[in-house]
Design a protein around this motif. Structure first.
Motif, mmCIF file in Angstrom:
data_model
loop_
_atom_site.group_PDB
_atom_site.id
_atom_site.type_symbol
_atom_site.label_atom_id
_atom_site.label_comp_id
_atom_site.label_asym_id
_atom_site.label_seq_id
_atom_site.Cartn_x
_atom_site.Cartn_y
_atom_site.Cartn_z
ATOM 1 N N GLY A 71 0.816 -1.206 0.000
ATOM 2 C CA GLY A 71 0.000 0.000 0.000
ATOM 3 C C GLY A 71 0.849 1.256 0.000
ATOM 4 O O GLY A 71 2.066 1.210 0.210
ATOM 5 N N ASP A 72 0.195 2.371 -0.281
ATOM 6 C CA ASP A 72 0.863 3.680 -0.296
ATOM 7 C C ASP A 72 2.044 3.744 -1.263
ATOM 8 O O ASP A 72 3.023 4.464 -1.014
ATOM 9 C CB ASP A 72 1.312 4.079 1.112
ATOM 10 C CG ASP A 72 0.137 4.258 2.060
ATOM 11 O OD1 ASP A 72 -0.908 4.771 1.615
ATOM 12 O OD2 ASP A 72 0.267 3.873 3.234
ATOM 13 N N GLY A 73 1.991 2.972 -2.342
ATOM 14 C CA GLY A 73 3.045 3.030 -3.353
ATOM 15 C C GLY A 73 4.290 2.247 -3.017
ATOM 16 O O GLY A 73 5.340 2.452 -3.627
ATOM 17 N N LEU A 74 4.190 1.308 -2.068
ATOM 18 C CA LEU A 74 5.343 0.538 -1.590
ATOM 19 C C LEU A 74 5.188 -0.946 -1.888
ATOM 20 O O LEU A 74 4.088 -1.486 -1.809
ATOM 21 C CB LEU A 74 5.485 0.706 -0.073
ATOM 22 C CG LEU A 74 5.639 2.140 0.428
ATOM 23 C CD1 LEU A 74 5.358 2.207 1.919
ATOM 24 C CD2 LEU A 74 7.029 2.646 0.112
ATOM 25 N N ASP A 104 -4.751 -1.483 -2.041
ATOM 26 C CA ASP A 104 -5.308 -0.124 -2.029
ATOM 27 C C ASP A 104 -5.421 0.477 -3.429
ATOM 28 O O ASP A 104 -5.871 1.605 -3.584
ATOM 29 C CB ASP A 104 -4.505 0.795 -1.098
ATOM 30 C CG ASP A 104 -3.093 1.099 -1.600
ATOM 31 O OD1 ASP A 104 -2.671 0.547 -2.648
ATOM 32 O OD2 ASP A 104 -2.395 1.888 -0.928
ATOM 33 N N GLN A 106 -3.171 1.589 -5.313
ATOM 34 C CA GLN A 106 -2.142 2.585 -5.618
ATOM 35 C C GLN A 106 -0.988 1.952 -6.405
ATOM 36 O O GLN A 106 -0.516 0.872 -6.049
ATOM 37 C CB GLN A 106 -1.583 3.176 -4.314
ATOM 38 C CG GLN A 106 -2.565 3.995 -3.528
ATOM 39 C CD GLN A 106 -2.928 5.278 -4.264
ATOM 40 O OE1 GLN A 106 -2.092 5.910 -4.886
ATOM 41 N NE2 GLN A 106 -4.193 5.633 -4.197
ATOM 42 N N CYS A 136 5.709 2.730 7.607
ATOM 43 C CA CYS A 136 4.394 3.228 8.028
ATOM 44 C C CYS A 136 4.414 4.737 8.230
ATOM 45 O O CYS A 136 3.364 5.360 8.386
ATOM 46 C CB CYS A 136 3.951 2.538 9.316
ATOM 47 S SG CYS A 136 3.414 0.852 9.057
ATOM 48 N N ASP A 137 5.592 5.308 8.235
ATOM 49 C CA ASP A 137 5.752 6.746 8.431
ATOM 50 C C ASP A 137 5.683 7.456 7.069
ATOM 51 O O ASP A 137 6.620 7.365 6.277
ATOM 52 C CB ASP A 137 7.096 7.025 9.110
ATOM 53 C CG ASP A 137 7.372 8.496 9.310
ATOM 54 O OD1 ASP A 137 6.574 9.349 8.863
ATOM 55 O OD2 ASP A 137 8.415 8.803 9.921
ATOM 56 N N PRO A 138 4.585 8.160 6.792
ATOM 57 C CA PRO A 138 4.440 8.805 5.484
ATOM 58 C C PRO A 138 5.497 9.880 5.219
ATOM 59 O O PRO A 138 5.861 10.125 4.070
ATOM 60 C CB PRO A 138 3.037 9.409 5.516
ATOM 61 C CG PRO A 138 2.634 9.433 6.944
ATOM 62 C CD PRO A 138 3.429 8.395 7.655
ATOM 63 N N VAL A 141 8.561 8.004 3.912
ATOM 64 C CA VAL A 141 8.320 7.557 2.531
ATOM 65 C C VAL A 141 8.438 8.740 1.570
ATOM 66 O O VAL A 141 9.074 8.641 0.524
ATOM 67 C CB VAL A 141 6.963 6.832 2.410
ATOM 68 C CG1 VAL A 141 6.657 6.496 0.962
ATOM 69 C CG2 VAL A 141 6.962 5.568 3.266
ATOM 70 N N ARG A 142 7.857 9.874 1.952
ATOM 71 C CA ARG A 142 7.970 11.079 1.118
ATOM 72 C C ARG A 142 9.440 11.467 0.959
ATOM 73 O O ARG A 142 9.906 11.771 -0.132
ATOM 74 C CB ARG A 142 7.196 12.228 1.764
ATOM 75 C CG ARG A 142 7.274 13.531 0.960
ATOM 76 C CD ARG A 142 7.009 14.753 1.791
ATOM 77 N NE ARG A 142 8.068 14.907 2.787
ATOM 78 C CZ ARG A 142 7.933 15.567 3.919
ATOM 79 N NH1 ARG A 142 6.789 16.141 4.235
ATOM 80 N NH2 ARG A 142 8.938 15.671 4.754
ATOM 81 N N ARG A 145 11.303 9.235 -1.431
ATOM 82 C CA ARG A 145 10.968 9.585 -2.818
ATOM 83 C C ARG A 145 11.730 10.826 -3.281
ATOM 84 O O ARG A 145 12.003 10.977 -4.455
ATOM 85 C CB ARG A 145 9.469 9.817 -2.949
ATOM 86 C CG ARG A 145 8.652 8.555 -2.884
ATOM 87 C CD ARG A 145 7.160 8.820 -3.096
ATOM 88 N NE ARG A 145 6.453 7.565 -3.218
ATOM 89 C CZ ARG A 145 5.543 7.133 -2.342
ATOM 90 N NH1 ARG A 145 5.194 7.881 -1.306
ATOM 91 N NH2 ARG A 145 4.967 5.959 -2.523
#
Length: 166
Positions: A71-74, A104, A106, A136-138, A141-142, A145
């Motif tokens: 999820g979340d692009g991972l 999800d 994504q 799990c920490d957005p 992850v940002r 990227r």
């Protein structure tokens, strides 16, 4: 036994990466191409001694056992199989996200491939758990990227890991 338990406590996933096992903004067209590239990174880094066997195990897991997109692009493709010399991680960010079959919906643009020898199954589970906990920490992850170099990617992960597990 006590020594082994201590080793597990200090395992840092960021220590399983080096500049040669990270690639930023890779351009791949398919999940298969992406897996091929990740296996090549692991193999050229000396983590995988039998690329064919490892590649087969990862692909069986990915295409027959269900997507490793979390999820979340991972995505976290992985295998604990013969042909792996030592635990290692390869990481990619993609220029163009791919449909990885995530629950999800994504598309995926950040991938960590985990390789572990079969006799180190417990380390495999520990690495997976630690990576999932970190990812799990957005904000992390940002930041991954946005990394501007391989070293920057590893440094961002290492700092987050030190903060989270201090």
């Amino acid at each position: 036994m006590r020594h082994r338990a201590k080793e597990r406590e200090v395992l840092r996933v960021s220590d399983l990466l080096n500049r040669d096992s990270v690639m930023l903004r890779a351009e791949t067209g398919t999940v298969q191409e992406t897996l091929d590239l990740l296996v090549d990174l692991q193999e050229s880094n000396g983590i995988i001694t039998n690329g064919t066997a490892y590649h087969r195990a990862v692909c069986e897991r990915e295409f027959a056992g269900g997507s490793t997109a979390i999820g979340d692009g991972l995505a976290l493709p992985h295998a604990c199989t013969a042909g792996v010399a030592a635990p290692g991680i390869a990481a990619l960010t993609l220029r163009y996200a791919l449909d990885w079959g995530a629950a999800d919906g994504q598309p995926v643009d950040v991938i960590f491939m985990i390789a572990v020898p079969p006799e180190q199954q417990s380390e495999h589970l520990l690495i997976m758990a630690r990576l999932v906990n970190l990812l799990c920490d957005p904000i992390l992850v940002r930041d991954l990227r946005r990394a501007v170099s391989r070293e920057d990617f590893i440094l961002r992960l290492s700092r987050a890991e030190a903060e989270r597990f201090a």
